[in-house]
Write a protein that holds these residues in place. Structure first.
Motif, short mmCIF file in Angstrom:
data_model
loop_
_atom_site.label_atom_id
_atom_site.label_comp_id
_atom_site.label_asym_id
_atom_site.label_seq_id
_atom_site.Cartn_x
_atom_site.Cartn_y
_atom_site.Cartn_z
N GLU A 110 5.40 -30.49 24.35
CA GLU A 110 6.01 -31.50 24.81
C GLU A 110 7.45 -31.76 24.41
O GLU A 110 8.57 -32.12 25.11
CB GLU A 110 5.19 -32.92 24.53
N LEU A 111 7.59 -31.86 23.25
CA LEU A 111 8.95 -32.07 22.49
C LEU A 111 9.43 -31.02 21.49
O LEU A 111 8.41 -30.30 20.99
CB LEU A 111 8.99 -33.49 21.70
N GLN A 112 10.70 -30.56 21.48
CA GLN A 112 11.03 -29.81 20.55
C GLN A 112 11.99 -30.40 19.63
O GLN A 112 12.81 -31.39 20.07
CB GLN A 112 11.94 -28.56 20.98
N LEU A 113 12.08 -29.92 18.24
CA LEU A 113 13.15 -30.44 17.28
C LEU A 113 13.98 -29.45 17.14
O LEU A 113 13.77 -28.25 16.55
CB LEU A 113 12.30 -30.93 15.97
N ALA A 114 15.34 -29.74 17.23
CA ALA A 114 16.55 -28.99 16.89
C ALA A 114 17.34 -29.84 15.87
O ALA A 114 17.10 -31.22 15.61
CB ALA A 114 17.47 -28.90 18.17
N SER A 115 18.10 -29.15 15.10
CA SER A 115 18.70 -30.00 14.08
C SER A 115 20.27 -29.47 13.88
O SER A 115 20.60 -28.28 14.16
CB SER A 115 18.02 -29.44 12.70
N PHE A 116 21.00 -30.39 13.16
CA PHE A 116 22.58 -30.19 12.88
C PHE A 116 22.76 -30.75 11.51
O PHE A 116 21.90 -31.83 11.15
CB PHE A 116 23.24 -30.67 13.96
N HIS A 117 23.34 -30.14 10.74
CA HIS A 117 23.83 -30.40 9.42
C HIS A 117 25.27 -30.00 9.14
O HIS A 117 25.82 -29.19 9.48
CB HIS A 117 22.75 -29.89 8.50
N PRO A 118 25.99 -31.00 8.60
CA PRO A 118 27.47 -30.76 8.13
C PRO A 118 27.54 -29.55 7.00
O PRO A 118 28.81 -28.85 7.26
CB PRO A 118 27.96 -32.08 7.46
N GLN A 119 26.40 -29.13 6.47
CA GLN A 119 26.62 -27.91 5.54
C GLN A 119 25.66 -26.87 6.00
O GLN A 119 25.30 -25.87 5.35
CB GLN A 119 26.03 -28.28 4.16
N PHE A 120 25.46 -26.85 7.47
CA PHE A 120 24.53 -25.92 8.18
C PHE A 120 25.30 -24.32 7.77
O PHE A 120 26.31 -24.12 7.89
CB PHE A 120 24.56 -25.89 9.84
N GLN A 121 24.11 -23.52 7.43
CA GLN A 121 24.62 -22.20 7.16
C GLN A 121 23.45 -21.18 7.54
O GLN A 121 22.46 -21.22 7.02
CB GLN A 121 24.87 -22.02 5.58
N PHE A 122 23.93 -20.38 8.39
CA PHE A 122 23.08 -19.20 8.75
C PHE A 122 22.68 -18.25 7.80
O PHE A 122 23.64 -17.85 6.79
CB PHE A 122 23.75 -18.27 9.97
N ALA A 123 21.40 -17.87 7.42
CA ALA A 123 21.02 -16.86 6.71
C ALA A 123 22.24 -15.53 6.54
O ALA A 123 22.25 -15.25 7.65
CB ALA A 123 19.55 -16.19 6.84
N GLY A 124 22.42 -15.04 5.58
CA GLY A 124 23.47 -13.97 5.39
C GLY A 124 24.76 -14.07 5.86
O GLY A 124 25.65 -13.42 5.69
N THR A 125 25.26 -15.63 5.81
CA THR A 125 26.65 -15.81 6.11
C THR A 125 27.12 -16.62 4.92
O THR A 125 26.53 -17.24 3.99
CB THR A 125 26.99 -16.55 7.11
N GLU A 126 28.53 -16.61 4.66
CA GLU A 126 28.96 -17.41 3.49
C GLU A 126 29.03 -19.03 4.09
O GLU A 126 29.41 -18.98 5.14
CB GLU A 126 30.52 -16.89 3.28
N ALA A 127 29.26 -19.94 3.15
CA ALA A 127 29.37 -21.08 3.52
C ALA A 127 30.52 -21.58 4.50
O ALA A 127 30.60 -22.44 5.29
CB ALA A 127 29.37 -21.88 2.32
N ASP A 128 31.73 -20.73 4.28
CA ASP A 128 32.90 -21.01 5.07
C ASP A 128 32.87 -20.22 6.31
O ASP A 128 33.92 -20.19 6.96
CB ASP A 128 34.18 -20.88 4.07
N ASP A 129 32.00 -19.49 6.55
CA ASP A 129 31.89 -18.66 7.94
C ASP A 129 31.89 -19.65 8.97
O ASP A 129 31.11 -20.54 9.22
CB ASP A 129 30.77 -17.96 7.98
N ILE A 130 33.09 -19.54 9.94
CA ILE A 130 33.08 -20.57 11.01
C ILE A 130 31.97 -20.56 12.02
O ILE A 130 31.83 -21.39 12.55
CB ILE A 130 34.34 -20.06 11.82
N THR A 131 31.22 -19.27 12.03
CA THR A 131 30.20 -19.17 13.07
C THR A 131 28.94 -20.13 12.75
O THR A 131 28.32 -20.84 13.45
CB THR A 131 29.49 -18.07 13.13
N ASN A 132 29.06 -20.76 11.39
CA ASN A 132 28.19 -21.78 10.81
C ASN A 132 28.33 -23.20 11.73
O ASN A 132 27.55 -24.04 11.86
CB ASN A 132 28.03 -22.12 9.44
#
Length: 190
Positions: A110-132
């Motif tokens: 019925e419902l899905q949960l998506a999330s956002f965070h100011p420090q979000f980081q994809f696995a395998g990326t650096e914290a400052d990677d713009i794609t995050n």
């Protein structure tokens, strides 16, 4: 662990709206967001307590409220938690618990949960990677989406699986200075 900074409900909502309008809609990171925004079908709820167990209860309450209201009136909910789960790893751990609780409450399918965070980081990326930045919001945010609405949006958008790749390209072209210039972080909407 980072200590949360106390943010008011009005500031958290204003910052989140600014981020949605300038980044999510403005950069077309989510081609489905503009329609529900323009029609006023996004509900913003701010959870101010630093207590993360209470946040799960607030999430369940918002899920129940979303279920009770027609999609024409409220299609989606953003639950903003500016004063808790400021550490991304803690937030990620919380998400697993939140999804289990929503499943126990009967929201699967019925419902899905998506999330956002100011420090979000994809696995395998650096914290400052713009794609995050594709998943970065001013504050920890839980997004409840109706699965029926997602299905309709995907039907209307023939190349939905290409959204992620297009978002990565958009952010790489924008670059860190372009993202910074959007000014969509905490306190930007003053």
């Amino acid at each position: 662990m980072n200590q949360p900074v106390t943010v008011s409900a009005a500031q958290a909502e204003a910052d989140t709206r600014r981020w949605l309008e300038l980044a999510v809609i403005g950069l077309n990171l989510c081609p489905f967001a503009k329609a529900v925004h323009v029609r006023g079908q996004i509900h913003y709820e701010v959870y101010l307590s630093p207590d993360e167990s209470g946040l799960i209860d607030a999430l369940v309450a918002e899920a129940k409220a979303l279920r009770e209201i027609s999609a024409a009136e409220r299609d989606t909910t953003l639950l903003i938690a500016p004063n808790t789960l400021t550490d991304f790893l803690d937030f990620n751990d919380f998400l697993a618990r939140a999804e289990r609780r929503l499943a126990r409450e009967g929201f699967d399918g019925e419902l899905q949960l998506a999330s956002f965070h100011p420090q979000f980081q994809f696995a395998g990326t650096e914290a400052d990677d713009i794609t995050n930045a594709t998943n970065r919001a001013p504050y920890p945010t839980l997004h409840l989406l109706r699965e029926d609405s997602i299905d309709r949006a995907v039907e209307a958008f023939p190349d939905a699986e290409a959204i992620f790749g297009r978002n990565i390209e958009t952010l790489e072209k924008l670059g860190p200075s372009g993202w910074e210039a959007l000014d969509v972080g905490p306190g930007a909407a003053r």
